[in-house]
Design an enzyme around this catalytic site. Structure first.
Site, PDB file in Angstrom:
ATOM      1  N   LYS A  52       0.834  -1.210   0.000  1.00  0.00           N
ATOM      2  CA  LYS A  52       0.000   0.000   0.000  1.00  0.00           C
ATOM      3  C   LYS A  52       0.872   1.264   0.000  1.00  0.00           C
ATOM      4  O   LYS A  52       2.073   1.201   0.334  1.00  0.00           O
ATOM      5  CB  LYS A  52      -0.934  -0.037   1.215  1.00  0.00           C
ATOM      6  CG  LYS A  52      -1.936  -1.197   1.174  1.00  0.00           C
ATOM      7  CD  LYS A  52      -2.891  -1.131   2.363  1.00  0.00           C
ATOM      8  CE  LYS A  52      -3.852  -2.299   2.368  1.00  0.00           C
ATOM      9  NZ  LYS A  52      -4.824  -2.225   3.475  1.00  0.00           N
ATOM     10  N   TYR A  92     -12.160  -2.633  -3.507  1.00  0.00           N
ATOM     11  CA  TYR A  92     -12.778  -2.755  -2.175  1.00  0.00           C
ATOM     12  C   TYR A  92     -14.307  -2.699  -2.252  1.00  0.00           C
ATOM     13  O   TYR A  92     -14.953  -2.263  -1.294  1.00  0.00           O
ATOM     14  CB  TYR A  92     -12.247  -1.646  -1.260  1.00  0.00           C
ATOM     15  CG  TYR A  92     -10.862  -1.925  -0.706  1.00  0.00           C
ATOM     16  CD1 TYR A  92     -10.622  -3.061   0.084  1.00  0.00           C
ATOM     17  CD2 TYR A  92      -9.801  -1.066  -0.944  1.00  0.00           C
ATOM     18  CE1 TYR A  92      -9.356  -3.328   0.600  1.00  0.00           C
ATOM     19  CE2 TYR A  92      -8.521  -1.330  -0.418  1.00  0.00           C
ATOM     20  CZ  TYR A  92      -8.321  -2.461   0.344  1.00  0.00           C
ATOM     21  OH  TYR A  92      -7.069  -2.732   0.865  1.00  0.00           O
ATOM     22  N   PHE A 100     -15.793   3.736   6.752  1.00  0.00           N
ATOM     23  CA  PHE A 100     -14.411   4.113   6.417  1.00  0.00           C
ATOM     24  C   PHE A 100     -14.110   3.988   4.917  1.00  0.00           C
ATOM     25  O   PHE A 100     -12.997   4.277   4.481  1.00  0.00           O
ATOM     26  CB  PHE A 100     -13.407   3.276   7.227  1.00  0.00           C
ATOM     27  CG  PHE A 100     -13.572   1.781   7.074  1.00  0.00           C
ATOM     28  CD1 PHE A 100     -13.023   1.110   5.990  1.00  0.00           C
ATOM     29  CD2 PHE A 100     -14.290   1.043   8.015  1.00  0.00           C
ATOM     30  CE1 PHE A 100     -13.166  -0.259   5.841  1.00  0.00           C
ATOM     31  CE2 PHE A 100     -14.435  -0.336   7.881  1.00  0.00           C
ATOM     32  CZ  PHE A 100     -13.877  -0.986   6.791  1.00  0.00           C
ATOM     33  N   ASN A 155      -2.149  -0.001   7.231  1.00  0.00           N
ATOM     34  CA  ASN A 155      -1.663  -1.337   7.616  1.00  0.00           C
ATOM     35  C   ASN A 155      -0.790  -2.012   6.553  1.00  0.00           C
ATOM     36  O   ASN A 155      -0.731  -3.223   6.436  1.00  0.00           O
ATOM     37  CB  ASN A 155      -2.813  -2.233   8.080  1.00  0.00           C
ATOM     38  CG  ASN A 155      -3.832  -2.480   6.989  1.00  0.00           C
ATOM     39  OD1 ASN A 155      -3.696  -1.963   5.888  1.00  0.00           O
ATOM     40  ND2 ASN A 155      -4.829  -3.292   7.281  1.00  0.00           N
ATOM     41  N   GLU A 169      -9.212 -10.410  -8.104  1.00  0.00           N
ATOM     42  CA  GLU A 169      -8.281  -9.290  -7.921  1.00  0.00           C
ATOM     43  C   GLU A 169      -7.124  -9.341  -8.931  1.00  0.00           C
ATOM     44  O   GLU A 169      -6.678  -8.296  -9.409  1.00  0.00           O
ATOM     45  CB  GLU A 169      -7.765  -9.285  -6.472  1.00  0.00           C
ATOM     46  CG  GLU A 169      -8.887  -8.937  -5.483  1.00  0.00           C
ATOM     47  CD  GLU A 169      -8.454  -8.961  -4.022  1.00  0.00           C
ATOM     48  OE1 GLU A 169      -7.329  -9.410  -3.726  1.00  0.00           O
ATOM     49  OE2 GLU A 169      -9.261  -8.540  -3.171  1.00  0.00           O
TER      50      GLU A 169
HETATM   51  N1  LIG Z   1     -12.691  -0.287  11.219  1.00  0.00           N
HETATM   52  C1  LIG Z   1     -11.885   0.189  10.296  1.00  0.00           C
HETATM   53  N2  LIG Z   1     -11.514   1.486  10.289  1.00  0.00           N
HETATM   54  C2  LIG Z   1     -10.687   1.983   9.332  1.00  0.00           C
HETATM   55  N3  LIG Z   1     -10.188   1.245   8.328  1.00  0.00           N
HETATM   56  C3  LIG Z   1     -10.528  -0.045   8.282  1.00  0.00           C
HETATM   57  C4  LIG Z   1     -11.398  -0.642   9.249  1.00  0.00           C
HETATM   58  N4  LIG Z   1     -11.552  -1.950   8.930  1.00  0.00           N
HETATM   59  C5  LIG Z   1     -10.822  -2.150   7.817  1.00  0.00           C
HETATM   60  N5  LIG Z   1     -10.224  -1.009   7.427  1.00  0.00           N
HETATM   61  C6  LIG Z   1      -9.341  -0.838   6.268  1.00  0.00           C
HETATM   62  O1  LIG Z   1      -9.924  -1.471   5.152  1.00  0.00           O
HETATM   63  C7  LIG Z   1      -9.038  -2.430   4.629  1.00  0.00           C
HETATM   64  C8  LIG Z   1      -9.855  -3.585   4.085  1.00  0.00           C
HETATM   65  O2  LIG Z   1     -10.526  -4.203   5.162  1.00  0.00           O
HETATM   66  P1  LIG Z   1     -10.815  -5.757   5.186  1.00  0.00           P
HETATM   67  O3  LIG Z   1     -11.874  -5.988   6.182  1.00  0.00           O
HETATM   68  O4  LIG Z   1     -10.983  -6.231   3.781  1.00  0.00           O
HETATM   69  O5  LIG Z   1      -9.460  -6.315   5.839  1.00  0.00           O
HETATM   70  P2  LIG Z   1      -8.249  -7.082   5.161  1.00  0.00           P
HETATM   71  O6  LIG Z   1      -8.748  -8.039   4.145  1.00  0.00           O
HETATM   72  O7  LIG Z   1      -7.355  -7.617   6.237  1.00  0.00           O
HETATM   73  O8  LIG Z   1      -7.477  -5.896   4.518  1.00  0.00           O
HETATM   74  P3  LIG Z   1      -6.978  -5.751   3.025  1.00  0.00           P
HETATM   75  O9  LIG Z   1      -8.197  -5.992   2.154  1.00  0.00           O
HETATM   76  O10 LIG Z   1      -6.430  -4.363   2.936  1.00  0.00           O
HETATM   77  O11 LIG Z   1      -5.961  -6.826   2.877  1.00  0.00           O
HETATM   78  C9  LIG Z   1      -8.138  -2.808   5.786  1.00  0.00           C
HETATM   79  O12 LIG Z   1      -6.867  -3.265   5.364  1.00  0.00           O
HETATM   80  C10 LIG Z   1      -8.013  -1.507   6.533  1.00  0.00           C
HETATM   81  O13 LIG Z   1      -6.975  -0.687   5.993  1.00  0.00           O
END
Ligand SMILES: Nc1ncnc2c1ncn2[C@@H]1O[C@H](COP(=O)(O)OP(=O)(O)OP(=O)(O)O)[C@@H](O)[C@H]1O
Length: 192
Positions: A52, A92, A100, A155, A169
């Protein structure tokens, strides 16, 4: 037929199949041959992983790629992308209703993002383990997010959460021509 991932040739006849190594020939039953083919196919699982923008700005690109390489996975796609909002929203799309979501799209489309496709046995699940929990507060210290992240919205990395998600994806971020099929010389030292 030469099977590069196995490092030897397979030749079939009507009774048994013959494996031709460099020095000797060994006869194997067709059932063993099927097992060999299955094992090769098993290594073909692919996932989509993205470094990212926060990690690119922080100079963590080489470090993150190294973690996947050293684990033994094969890089089959790699590019630096400035994603537009449409791509970020599409990526997403399942989170469209989350509060968010707008910030997440702003962040990902701020770029640059390193888009990668990794290949290997169980790569989808293993990549998620290497990344650690979504919230760095909950990710184990040895994981990428556990080592380099603090806030959930910064993250560091993404990796597909299931094989079907990975297929979607990879298609979203890469064209077929951008994915390179190759056989690492070390495959037989990574897989038994
Ligand atoms: N409660 C929250 N507040 C802010 N940002 C969030 C929150 N939950 C998720 N995100 C953001 O949205 C992204 C996508 O969330 P998801 O639930 O798909 O988690 P993930 O699959 O672990 O992450 P990613 O898709 O980025 O790998 C997360 O990586 C994080 O950066």
């Amino acid at each position: 037929m030469f099977v590069p991932s196995l490092g030897f040739s397979l030749r079939e006849n009507s009774v048994t199949s013959t494996v031709c190594c460099k020095r000797n020939q060994i006869s194997v039953q067709p059932s063993q041959l099927r097992l060999g083919k299955f094992l090769v196919m098993n290594r073909r699982e692919r996932t989509f992983t993205a470094i990212k923008p926060d990690a690119v700005h922080r100079g963590l690109v080489g470090e993150i790629i190294s973690i996947f390489e050293r684990k033994g996975y094969k890089l089959v796609g790699l590019k630096l992308v400035l994603p537009d909002r449409k791509l970020a929203e599409n990526h997403y799309s399942e989170l469209r209703d989350k509060p968010f979501f707008p910030d997440l799209v702003d962040f990902i489309s701020s770029g640059p993002v390193v888009a990668m496709c990794w290949e290997g046995k169980d790569v989808v699940r293993t990549a998620r383990k290497l990344l650690g929990a979504t919230n760095p507060l909950e990710s184990e210290p040895g994981t990428i997010r556990g080592r380099y992240g603090i806030d959930i919205g910064r993250n560091v990395v993404h990796s597909s959460d299931a094989v079907t998600t990975a297929e979607r994806e990879i298609q979203l971020w890469f064209t077929e021509h951008e994915l390179v099929d190759w056989d690492p010389a070390v495959a037989r030292w990574v897989y038994e």
